[in-house]
Scaffold this motif. Sequence first.
Motif, PDB file in Angstrom:
ATOM      1  N   PRO A 148     -21.560 -11.705   9.062  1.00  0.00           N
ATOM      2  CA  PRO A 148     -21.140 -11.220  10.377  1.00  0.00           C
ATOM      3  C   PRO A 148     -22.329 -11.030  11.318  1.00  0.00           C
ATOM      4  O   PRO A 148     -23.346 -10.457  10.944  1.00  0.00           O
ATOM      5  CB  PRO A 148     -20.475  -9.874  10.074  1.00  0.00           C
ATOM      6  N   GLY A 149     -22.203 -11.584  12.515  1.00  0.00           N
ATOM      7  CA  GLY A 149     -23.227 -11.427  13.535  1.00  0.00           C
ATOM      8  C   GLY A 149     -24.473 -12.270  13.324  1.00  0.00           C
ATOM      9  O   GLY A 149     -25.439 -12.118  14.050  1.00  0.00           O
ATOM     10  N   GLU A 150     -24.475 -13.127  12.319  1.00  0.00           N
ATOM     11  CA  GLU A 150     -25.633 -13.961  12.039  1.00  0.00           C
ATOM     12  C   GLU A 150     -25.211 -15.423  11.925  1.00  0.00           C
ATOM     13  O   GLU A 150     -24.075 -15.723  11.569  1.00  0.00           O
ATOM     14  CB  GLU A 150     -26.300 -13.555  10.721  1.00  0.00           C
ATOM     15  N   ASN A 151     -26.113 -16.313  12.191  1.00  0.00           N
ATOM     16  CA  ASN A 151     -25.860 -17.740  11.998  1.00  0.00           C
ATOM     17  C   ASN A 151     -26.301 -18.103  10.587  1.00  0.00           C
ATOM     18  O   ASN A 151     -27.276 -18.805  10.381  1.00  0.00           O
ATOM     19  CB  ASN A 151     -26.616 -18.559  13.047  1.00  0.00           C
ATOM     20  N   LEU A 152     -25.570 -17.567   9.602  1.00  0.00           N
ATOM     21  CA  LEU A 152     -25.948 -17.710   8.209  1.00  0.00           C
ATOM     22  C   LEU A 152     -24.711 -17.910   7.354  1.00  0.00           C
ATOM     23  O   LEU A 152     -23.778 -17.101   7.397  1.00  0.00           O
ATOM     24  CB  LEU A 152     -26.697 -16.452   7.743  1.00  0.00           C
ATOM     25  N   SER A 153     -24.698 -18.990   6.603  1.00  0.00           N
ATOM     26  CA  SER A 153     -23.618 -19.236   5.653  1.00  0.00           C
ATOM     27  C   SER A 153     -24.001 -18.606   4.319  1.00  0.00           C
ATOM     28  O   SER A 153     -25.055 -18.899   3.772  1.00  0.00           O
ATOM     29  CB  SER A 153     -23.395 -20.736   5.478  1.00  0.00           C
ATOM     30  N   LEU A 154     -23.141 -17.731   3.817  1.00  0.00           N
ATOM     31  CA  LEU A 154     -23.396 -17.049   2.551  1.00  0.00           C
ATOM     32  C   LEU A 154     -22.944 -17.879   1.354  1.00  0.00           C
ATOM     33  O   LEU A 154     -23.530 -17.799   0.286  1.00  0.00           O
ATOM     34  CB  LEU A 154     -22.668 -15.704   2.516  1.00  0.00           C
ATOM     35  N   LEU A 155     -21.881 -18.651   1.553  1.00  0.00           N
ATOM     36  CA  LEU A 155     -21.290 -19.392   0.446  1.00  0.00           C
ATOM     37  C   LEU A 155     -20.382 -20.474   1.007  1.00  0.00           C
ATOM     38  O   LEU A 155     -19.622 -20.223   1.941  1.00  0.00           O
ATOM     39  CB  LEU A 155     -20.461 -18.438  -0.423  1.00  0.00           C
ATOM     40  N   THR A 156     -20.478 -21.652   0.444  1.00  0.00           N
ATOM     41  CA  THR A 156     -19.530 -22.719   0.733  1.00  0.00           C
ATOM     42  C   THR A 156     -18.666 -22.878  -0.503  1.00  0.00           C
ATOM     43  O   THR A 156     -19.172 -23.035  -1.610  1.00  0.00           O
ATOM     44  CB  THR A 156     -20.256 -24.040   1.050  1.00  0.00           C
ATOM     45  N   ALA A 157     -17.366 -22.769  -0.328  1.00  0.00           N
ATOM     46  CA  ALA A 157     -16.430 -22.875  -1.452  1.00  0.00           C
ATOM     47  C   ALA A 157     -15.246 -23.709  -1.016  1.00  0.00           C
ATOM     48  O   ALA A 157     -14.935 -23.787   0.173  1.00  0.00           O
ATOM     49  CB  ALA A 157     -15.974 -21.489  -1.894  1.00  0.00           C
ATOM     50  N   GLY A 158     -14.602 -24.336  -1.972  1.00  0.00           N
ATOM     51  CA  GLY A 158     -13.477 -25.157  -1.582  1.00  0.00           C
ATOM     52  C   GLY A 158     -12.658 -25.669  -2.735  1.00  0.00           C
ATOM     53  O   GLY A 158     -12.894 -25.334  -3.897  1.00  0.00           O
ATOM     54  N   VAL A 159     -11.693 -26.496  -2.367  1.00  0.00           N
ATOM     55  CA  VAL A 159     -10.724 -27.052  -3.304  1.00  0.00           C
ATOM     56  C   VAL A 159     -10.734 -28.568  -3.196  1.00  0.00           C
ATOM     57  O   VAL A 159     -10.581 -29.121  -2.112  1.00  0.00           O
ATOM     58  CB  VAL A 159      -9.302 -26.527  -3.002  1.00  0.00           C
ATOM     59  N   TRP A 160     -10.936 -29.223  -4.319  1.00  0.00           N
ATOM     60  CA  TRP A 160     -10.769 -30.669  -4.443  1.00  0.00           C
ATOM     61  C   TRP A 160      -9.346 -30.907  -4.912  1.00  0.00           C
ATOM     62  O   TRP A 160      -8.868 -30.223  -5.802  1.00  0.00           O
ATOM     63  CB  TRP A 160     -11.721 -31.240  -5.489  1.00  0.00           C
ATOM     64  N   VAL A 161      -8.695 -31.915  -4.348  1.00  0.00           N
ATOM     65  CA  VAL A 161      -7.324 -32.246  -4.713  1.00  0.00           C
ATOM     66  C   VAL A 161      -7.314 -33.680  -5.233  1.00  0.00           C
ATOM     67  O   VAL A 161      -7.569 -34.619  -4.479  1.00  0.00           O
ATOM     68  CB  VAL A 161      -6.378 -32.131  -3.501  1.00  0.00           C
ATOM     69  N   GLN A 162      -7.034 -33.839  -6.543  1.00  0.00           N
ATOM     70  CA  GLN A 162      -7.002 -35.192  -7.092  1.00  0.00           C
ATOM     71  C   GLN A 162      -6.178 -35.242  -8.375  1.00  0.00           C
ATOM     72  O   GLN A 162      -6.140 -34.283  -9.137  1.00  0.00           O
ATOM     73  CB  GLN A 162      -8.407 -35.735  -7.337  1.00  0.00           C
TER      74      GLN A 162
ATOM     75  N   PRO B 176     -33.047  -1.274  -3.080  1.00  0.00           N
ATOM     76  CA  PRO B 176     -33.239  -1.619  -1.666  1.00  0.00           C
ATOM     77  C   PRO B 176     -33.431  -0.379  -0.802  1.00  0.00           C
ATOM     78  O   PRO B 176     -33.012   0.728  -1.168  1.00  0.00           O
ATOM     79  CB  PRO B 176     -31.955  -2.359  -1.308  1.00  0.00           C
ATOM     80  N   ASP B 177     -34.024  -0.579   0.356  1.00  0.00           N
ATOM     81  CA  ASP B 177     -34.200   0.516   1.313  1.00  0.00           C
ATOM     82  C   ASP B 177     -32.893   0.839   2.030  1.00  0.00           C
ATOM     83  O   ASP B 177     -32.651   1.979   2.410  1.00  0.00           O
ATOM     84  CB  ASP B 177     -35.289   0.155   2.331  1.00  0.00           C
ATOM     85  N   ARG B 178     -32.081  -0.207   2.244  1.00  0.00           N
ATOM     86  CA  ARG B 178     -30.791  -0.009   2.911  1.00  0.00           C
ATOM     87  C   ARG B 178     -29.749  -0.886   2.214  1.00  0.00           C
ATOM     88  O   ARG B 178     -30.049  -1.985   1.771  1.00  0.00           O
ATOM     89  CB  ARG B 178     -30.854  -0.437   4.376  1.00  0.00           C
ATOM     90  N   ILE B 179     -28.512  -0.375   2.182  1.00  0.00           N
ATOM     91  CA  ILE B 179     -27.359  -1.153   1.711  1.00  0.00           C
ATOM     92  C   ILE B 179     -26.344  -1.129   2.820  1.00  0.00           C
ATOM     93  O   ILE B 179     -25.895  -0.048   3.251  1.00  0.00           O
ATOM     94  CB  ILE B 179     -26.771  -0.582   0.413  1.00  0.00           C
ATOM     95  N   ILE B 180     -25.978  -2.306   3.306  1.00  0.00           N
ATOM     96  CA  ILE B 180     -25.068  -2.423   4.447  1.00  0.00           C
ATOM     97  C   ILE B 180     -23.828  -3.186   4.005  1.00  0.00           C
ATOM     98  O   ILE B 180     -23.931  -4.298   3.482  1.00  0.00           O
ATOM     99  CB  ILE B 180     -25.754  -3.146   5.616  1.00  0.00           C
ATOM    100  N   THR B 181     -22.658  -2.601   4.218  1.00  0.00           N
ATOM    101  CA  THR B 181     -21.401  -3.280   3.926  1.00  0.00           C
ATOM    102  C   THR B 181     -21.022  -4.112   5.127  1.00  0.00           C
ATOM    103  O   THR B 181     -20.991  -3.606   6.255  1.00  0.00           O
ATOM    104  CB  THR B 181     -20.291  -2.281   3.595  1.00  0.00           C
ATOM    105  N   THR B 182     -20.766  -5.409   4.889  1.00  0.00           N
ATOM    106  CA  THR B 182     -20.418  -6.294   6.012  1.00  0.00           C
ATOM    107  C   THR B 182     -18.921  -6.497   6.071  1.00  0.00           C
ATOM    108  O   THR B 182     -18.201  -6.192   5.174  1.00  0.00           O
ATOM    109  CB  THR B 182     -21.117  -7.642   5.874  1.00  0.00           C
TER     110      THR B 182
END
Length: 187
Positions: free
Chosen positions: A55-69, A181-187
């Motif tokens: 949130p609020g960043e131009n950062l992808s944390l994870l790419t996940a998906g479904v293959w159909v075959q 860590p110094d801080r823990i932030i819930t996103t």
Amino acid sequence: MFLDDWRECEADLSETQRAFMTRIETRMAEWSADIWLEHTDEGAFPIIFVDLKAPGENLSLLTAGVWVQNGCIHADKLHNQLFTLPDEPTSLSLTASGPADELADRAGEWFDALVRRRVVRYEWVYQGRLYASRYLFSDTGEGLCQMYNHTLAPPGQRDRLVAAGHTNGRGWIDTRGLGKPDRIITT
């Protein structure tokens, strides 16, 4: 190829794949999902994927998906550029077979659960500047991505972490070696 409308290549898909896509397409907007159509010697396979964003960043944390075959779905973490499944299933893995409508429902439930998972960010600060962060699923502590900037870190810390074996791949620092860590932030 990326598709704004999967129907552009509908003729390349099997009957099961078309039925799956028809059923799941109404839910795709909820997940900000994209479709990739993979063409192989065996035919065309739709891949539906999402990028979990910080949130609020131009950062992808994870790419996940479904293959159909072949009347099956294979869902898991995907390579963030090639959109391939991992060699070994991860904790996110789902494999199912059955009628297309049931597969679409299973995939939909999998995506829903994934995009609703809470994420926390651990931050380490030195002299008022952020030098490391790590994103994790809050329920399991499973790491998603991390950052370490040795030029902002305490002097000598990088060398101590390397000597202790807290590295990944080509010398990347593994932030698990940093301690509390110094801080823990819930996103």
